[in-house]
Motif scaffolding. Structure first.
Motif, short mmCIF file in Angstrom:
data_model
loop_
_atom_site.label_atom_id
_atom_site.label_comp_id
_atom_site.label_asym_id
_atom_site.label_seq_id
_atom_site.Cartn_x
_atom_site.Cartn_y
_atom_site.Cartn_z
N MET A 129 0.85 -1.19 0.00
CA MET A 129 0.00 0.00 0.00
C MET A 129 0.89 1.25 0.00
O MET A 129 1.73 1.40 0.87
N ASN A 130 0.70 2.12 -1.01
CA ASN A 130 1.50 3.34 -1.02
C ASN A 130 0.95 4.33 0.00
O ASN A 130 -0.14 4.15 0.56
N PHE A 131 1.70 5.42 0.23
CA PHE A 131 1.35 6.34 1.31
C PHE A 131 0.02 7.04 1.07
O PHE A 131 -0.77 7.24 2.00
N GLU A 132 -0.26 7.43 -0.17
CA GLU A 132 -1.50 8.13 -0.47
C GLU A 132 -2.71 7.24 -0.21
O GLU A 132 -3.72 7.68 0.36
N ASP A 133 -2.64 5.99 -0.63
CA ASP A 133 -3.74 5.04 -0.36
C ASP A 133 -3.87 4.80 1.14
O ASP A 133 -4.98 4.70 1.69
N PHE A 134 -2.71 4.70 1.80
CA PHE A 134 -2.71 4.50 3.25
C PHE A 134 -3.43 5.64 3.96
O PHE A 134 -4.25 5.41 4.85
N LYS A 135 -3.12 6.89 3.60
CA LYS A 135 -3.75 8.05 4.24
C LYS A 135 -5.27 7.99 4.11
O LYS A 135 -6.00 8.22 5.08
N THR A 189 3.04 10.04 9.25
CA THR A 189 4.34 9.66 8.71
C THR A 189 4.96 8.55 9.55
O THR A 189 5.45 7.55 9.03
N TYR A 194 -1.88 -3.69 10.46
CA TYR A 194 -2.69 -2.52 10.11
C TYR A 194 -3.83 -2.33 11.09
O TYR A 194 -4.08 -1.22 11.57
N GLU A 211 5.27 -0.18 7.48
CA GLU A 211 6.32 -0.69 6.60
C GLU A 211 7.27 -1.63 7.34
O GLU A 211 7.86 -2.54 6.74
N TYR A 268 2.91 5.23 9.31
CA TYR A 268 3.17 4.51 8.05
C TYR A 268 4.50 3.76 8.11
O TYR A 268 4.63 2.65 7.59
N LYS A 269 5.48 4.37 8.80
CA LYS A 269 6.77 3.70 8.97
C LYS A 269 6.61 2.41 9.79
O LYS A 269 7.24 1.40 9.50
#
Length: 340
Positions: free
Chosen positions: A1-7, A59, A71, A66, A62-63
């Motif tokens: 999942m990229n950051f934009e989708d995560f947000k 931020t 989740y 990763e 999300y780290k």
């Protein structure tokens, strides 16, 4: 999942979790938060219709994801943190924020790196202090979790209040030491609190106060304690503890170290110490600068340590030139060792 989708997903899931648990509606939005020393993506959470919310650091979250965190656990934990922070937020009259006569009594002082905060400082009243900047905050009160909530004073706020930056500074200088009192302790005192006197004795670190070679300066609570550098009487009180002139090492934005200028340390070695600690130990958002400072107790001058060295060298050069012009020369020895 990229950051934009995560947000997007995380915002929706935290909102749903909070509303399901508490039975009320929430506003949950992702936005960029620019703070002194750092910028991060935040999740702003507040009850529907409220003007005050809390920020969760997306931020950092999300780290964690990763790095393998679950989740669902992150969603649950973030909802817990947001609910607790909202529950414990200071009981503060928002109308007071528009009344400077009331707000000035809550003024505190902070010191930050001028270079690292160059962009933010364009919108904030500040005073230069060598390569640092003195900024001001209104302290709203205790959050109930050992920290306090505060508001950074901006140029727009000064305009709304109809006051000058000079007036703000004068009021802060008067009130900050009352809100965040200065604390100067010997390193042995600090270690004794952390480790206990017995452990300190076993390690041979139970140094008598009169033999201290390093002191820690901060405020009660150790929150943004480097601001004491701008307190009116700080330099004199620190000189009294240090026994005269001293070096200042910017340990972090929360505290500074005081080392007596007794000939046992030089600027280069102290600068190397600061840079190494910043690079390996201090989080980037807590770093002040990589430089070392000096206070000349005789001349009452605070400056970068390298400037102090240049000033002393220039003074010695001037004295040497004056002696030569008067025909004064230092005695020298002949081969037999007798002075001529």
């Amino acid at each position: 999942m990229n950051f934009e989708d995560f947000k997007e997903n995380f915002s929706s899931d935290v909102k749903d979790t909070l509303e399901r648990r508490n039975g009320i509606e929430y506003e949950v939005d992702a936005r960029t938060v620019e703070k002194m020393n750092s910028t991060y993506e935040a999740l702003t959470v507040k009850p529907e219709g409220s003007v005050i919310g809390v920020n969760l650091n997306l931020t950092d979250i999300y780290k964690e994801l990763e790095n393998g965190a679950d989740y669902g656990v992150l969603v649950s934990k973030s909802a817990d943190l947001a609910a607790e922070a909202i529950e414990n937020r200071p009981d503060f009259d928002l109308a007071s924020i528009t009344d400077y006569d009331k707000m000035k009594n809550t003024l505190a002082i902070e010191v930050v790196s001028a270079e690292r905060n160059k962009t933010n400082l364009e919108n904030v009243p500040h005073r230069d202090m060598e390569d640092m900047a003195v900024v001001y905050r209104f302290v709203l009160g205790d959050t109930g979790s050992g920290s306090s909530s505060s508001i950074l004073v901006t140029n727009q706020m000064l305009e709304n209040y109809g006051i000058t930056a000079d007036q703000l500074h004068e009021d802060a200088i008067k009130n900050a030491p009352e809100i965040r009192p200065l604390v100067i302790e010997g390193m042995a005192e600090v270690l004794a609190k952390q480790m206990g006197v017995e452990d300190l004795e076993l390690m041979g670190l139970n140094i008598p106060s009169e033999q201290e070679q390093m002191f820690v300066a901060s405020v009660e609570g150790n929150v943004h304690g480097a601001g004491v550098l701008a307190y009116q009487d700080f330099m004199d009180k620190a000189a009294e503890r240090a026994g005269g002139s001293f070096f200042i090492l910017p340990s972090s934005i929360h505290e500074v170290l005081i080392i007596p200028d007794n000939g046992k340390f030089d600027t280069a070695s102290l600068e190397n110490m600061v840079r190494e600690v910043n690079a390996t130990t201090v989080d980037i958002e807590d770093q002040l600068t990589d430089n070392v400072y000096h206070y000349d107790a005789d001349e009452k001058v605070f400056e970068l340590a390298e400037k102090f060295e240049d000033r002393v060298a220039a003074k010695e050069t001037d004295i040497s030139k004056e002696e030569k012009s008067k025909g004064i020369s230092k005695p020298h020895k002949d081969r037999g060792g007798e002075a001529l």
